[in-house]
Design a protein around this motif. Structure first.
Motif, PDB file in Angstrom:
ATOM      1  N   LEU A   1       0.806  -1.164   0.062  1.00 16.59           N
ATOM      2  CA  LEU A   1       0.103   0.008   0.132  1.00 16.59           C
ATOM      3  C   LEU A   1       0.783   1.211   0.062  1.00 16.59           C
ATOM      4  N   MET A   2       1.772   1.148   0.883  1.00 15.14           N
ATOM      5  CA  MET A   2       2.927   2.409   0.768  1.00 15.14           C
ATOM      6  C   MET A   2       3.552   2.653  -0.467  1.00 15.14           C
ATOM      7  N   ILE A   3       4.024   1.776  -0.936  1.00 14.56           N
ATOM      8  CA  ILE A   3       4.808   1.650  -2.198  1.00 14.56           C
ATOM      9  C   ILE A   3       3.690   2.112  -3.535  1.00 14.56           C
ATOM     10  N   ASP A   4       2.717   1.422  -3.315  1.00 15.13           N
ATOM     11  CA  ASP A   4       1.583   1.901  -4.544  1.00 15.13           C
ATOM     12  C   ASP A   4       1.206   3.399  -4.504  1.00 15.13           C
ATOM     13  N   THR A   5       1.088   3.628  -3.106  1.00 17.65           N
ATOM     14  CA  THR A   5       0.602   5.317  -2.840  1.00 17.65           C
ATOM     15  C   THR A   5       1.837   6.279  -3.414  1.00 17.65           C
ATOM     16  N   CYS A   6       3.048   5.760  -3.099  1.00 19.98           N
ATOM     17  CA  CYS A   6       4.201   6.560  -3.313  1.00 19.98           C
ATOM     18  C   CYS A   6       4.103   6.590  -4.966  1.00 19.98           C
ATOM     19  N   GLU A   7       4.023   5.330  -5.739  1.00 22.57           N
ATOM     20  CA  GLU A   7       4.290   5.480  -7.080  1.00 22.57           C
ATOM     21  C   GLU A   7       2.826   6.154  -7.652  1.00 22.57           C
ATOM     22  N   ALA A   8       1.929   6.091  -7.184  1.00 25.12           N
ATOM     23  CA  ALA A   8       0.590   6.676  -7.921  1.00 25.12           C
ATOM     24  C   ALA A   8       0.558   8.349  -7.857  1.00 25.12           C
ATOM     25  N   ASN A   9       1.563   8.827  -6.638  1.00 27.54           N
ATOM     26  CA  ASN A   9       1.471  10.104  -6.406  1.00 27.54           C
ATOM     27  C   ASN A   9       2.746  10.699  -6.738  1.00 27.54           C
ATOM     28  N   LYS A  10       3.957  10.111  -7.477  1.00 30.16           N
ATOM     29  CA  LYS A  10       5.192  10.409  -7.842  1.00 30.16           C
ATOM     30  C   LYS A  10       5.881  10.876  -6.493  1.00 30.16           C
ATOM     31  N   ILE A  11       5.857  10.144  -5.338  1.00 32.11           N
ATOM     32  CA  ILE A  11       6.552  10.586  -4.131  1.00 32.11           C
ATOM     33  C   ILE A  11       8.006   9.499  -4.239  1.00 32.11           C
ATOM     34  N   PRO A  12       9.126  10.130  -4.062  1.00 33.72           N
ATOM     35  CA  PRO A  12      10.403   9.453  -3.783  1.00 33.72           C
ATOM     36  C   PRO A  12      10.275   8.568  -2.872  1.00 33.72           C
ATOM     37  N   TYR A  13      10.673   7.542  -3.014  1.00 34.58           N
ATOM     38  CA  TYR A  13      10.775   6.539  -1.854  1.00 34.58           C
ATOM     39  C   TYR A  13      11.987   5.658  -1.727  1.00 34.58           C
ATOM     40  N   GLN A  14      12.463   5.112  -0.714  1.00 36.37           N
ATOM     41  CA  GLN A  14      13.429   4.019  -0.598  1.00 36.37           C
ATOM     42  C   GLN A  14      12.883   2.976   0.342  1.00 36.37           C
ATOM     43  N   ILE A  15      13.525   1.778   0.320  1.00 39.33           N
ATOM     44  CA  ILE A  15      12.854   0.834   0.967  1.00 39.33           C
ATOM     45  C   ILE A  15      14.058   0.684   2.432  1.00 39.33           C
ATOM     46  N   GLU A  16      13.656   0.650   3.587  1.00 40.46           N
ATOM     47  CA  GLU A  16      14.459   0.661   4.588  1.00 40.46           C
ATOM     48  C   GLU A  16      14.348  -0.709   5.691  1.00 40.46           C
ATOM     49  N   VAL A  17      15.683  -1.209   5.772  1.00 43.97           N
ATOM     50  CA  VAL A  17      15.790  -2.269   6.863  1.00 43.97           C
ATOM     51  C   VAL A  17      16.621  -1.550   7.833  1.00 43.97           C
TER      52      VAL A  17
END
Ligand code: CO
Ligand code: ZN
Length: 332
Positions: A256-272
């Motif tokens: 949901l978080m990734i899809d939300t970023c992609e749909a709204n062109k929000i830059p994101y990175q995955i964190e561990v």
């Protein structure tokens, strides 16, 4: 937006002493919320919207600090940590008490030479020569936090307590942007006592009983010379957590978080994050359990007087919060 971060970071507010931070936040968000309340422990709840699902966001208002445990005959105060501070990093730092008294942290010099500094070797020096003088300024049981002003240079912000006031600021800015128009019953909680064991999040999530929860917090970094390998870069976008020591994010929440970023062109990175946890570690256990995610902001020099974050990542986090508050949770 940067002024919101700077204002909140510069306030005194070690764990259990968050009142001044809460008062400042209350003032900032008052026009943009439907309901404001505090719980017994002092966490601040801001409610907006109705219908949809119950969604809770949590950012902690406290910061790490020191507490006076003993004052010796010459007036030097011995201290214990409030949250995760390494005494090795404290030498000659300034700390501030609630009444404005400023102290400098000293270290027994022979131990500095040996490179073996423990809590027994550090003391706070408030510039006095006797116990009596010190006790006019500070006493056993008094809390201090770092004394450090903030600045912005280019896209970078440097301040004490970016952990986690930058996330408090992100919730404040998201509330302003939402301006009470939210499709879900949404709670923005500013929690107490995260740094001593996610304590405020425990009671506040039971109080809200959310269907879905998101912690907003800082995370580590992997982009300075010879640091521990990690995926998080300053300027790389909002971090979407996959896992830390307190939470494994469910695949549907991460998606949901990734899809939300992609749909709204929000830059994101995955964190561990290999060390540490957030309020979501407590939120997930409320009642019969709450699916939780974490929106994080990559931050360098965490738990030091000069933490550093990227304003672009802050803007991305604000936008992600805003979109998650309005997301459709009906199919999750
Ligand atoms: Co912290
Ligand atoms: Zn934090």
């Amino acid at each position: 937006m940067e002024q919101t971060i700077r204002t909140l970071c510069e306030i005194y507010g070690p764990s259990g002493r968050e009142e001044r931070v809460m008062a400042a936040i209350e003032e900032m968000i008052k026009p943009f919320v439907d309901e404001l309340r505090y719980d017994v422990m002092g966490s601040l709840f801001a409610k907006v919207g109705s219908g949809g699902k119950k969604v809770m966001f949590a950012a902690h208002a406290d910061e790490i600090g020191l507490v006076v445990s003993y004052i010796d005959d010459k007036g030097f105060a011995r201290v214990a940590p409030v949250g995760g501070i390494n005494p090795i990093n404290l030498y000659a730092r300034r700390v501030e008490f609630a009444n404005g008294t400023i102290g400098v942290v000293g270290v027994e010099q022979r131990d500095v030479a040996a490179g073996k500094v423990g809590w027994a070797n550090v003391f706070v020096d408030v510039g006095v020569t006797s116990k009596e003088e010190t006790e006019k300024l500070i006493n056993v049981g008094d809390f201090a936090c770092f004394k450090q002003d903030s600045f912005v240079q280019g896209d970078f912000i440097v301040a004490k307590a970016l952990d986690d006031r930058i996330a408090c600021a992100a919730q404040v800015e998201a509330l302003k942007k939402l301006n009470k128009k939210v499709k879900n019953e949404t709670y923005f909680v500013f929690t107490v006592q995260e740094e001593v064991g996610v304590r405020g999040a425990k009671t506040s999530s039971w109080s809200v009983e959310p269907d879905f929860g998101f912690a907003v917090d800082i995370t580590g970094w992997g982009d300075t010379p010879l640091c521990n390998p990690a995926n998080m870069k300053l300027g790389g976008g909002a971090c979407i957590k996959a896992m830390d020591q307190g939470l494994v994010v469910a695949p549907k929440i991460k998606k949901l978080m990734i899809d939300t970023c992609e749909a709204n062109k929000i830059p994101y990175q995955i964190e561990v994050l290999r060390g540490g946890a957030t309020d979501a570690a407590a939120m997930q256990y409320a009642k019969a359990g709450v699916p939780c995610g974490v929106i994080s902001i990559a931050t360098r020099y965490v738990h030091q007087p000069s933490e550093m974050s990227h304003l672009g990542d802050f803007a991305s986090a604000v936008k992600l919060i805003e979109k998650l508050a309005n997301a459709d949770y009906s199919k999750l």
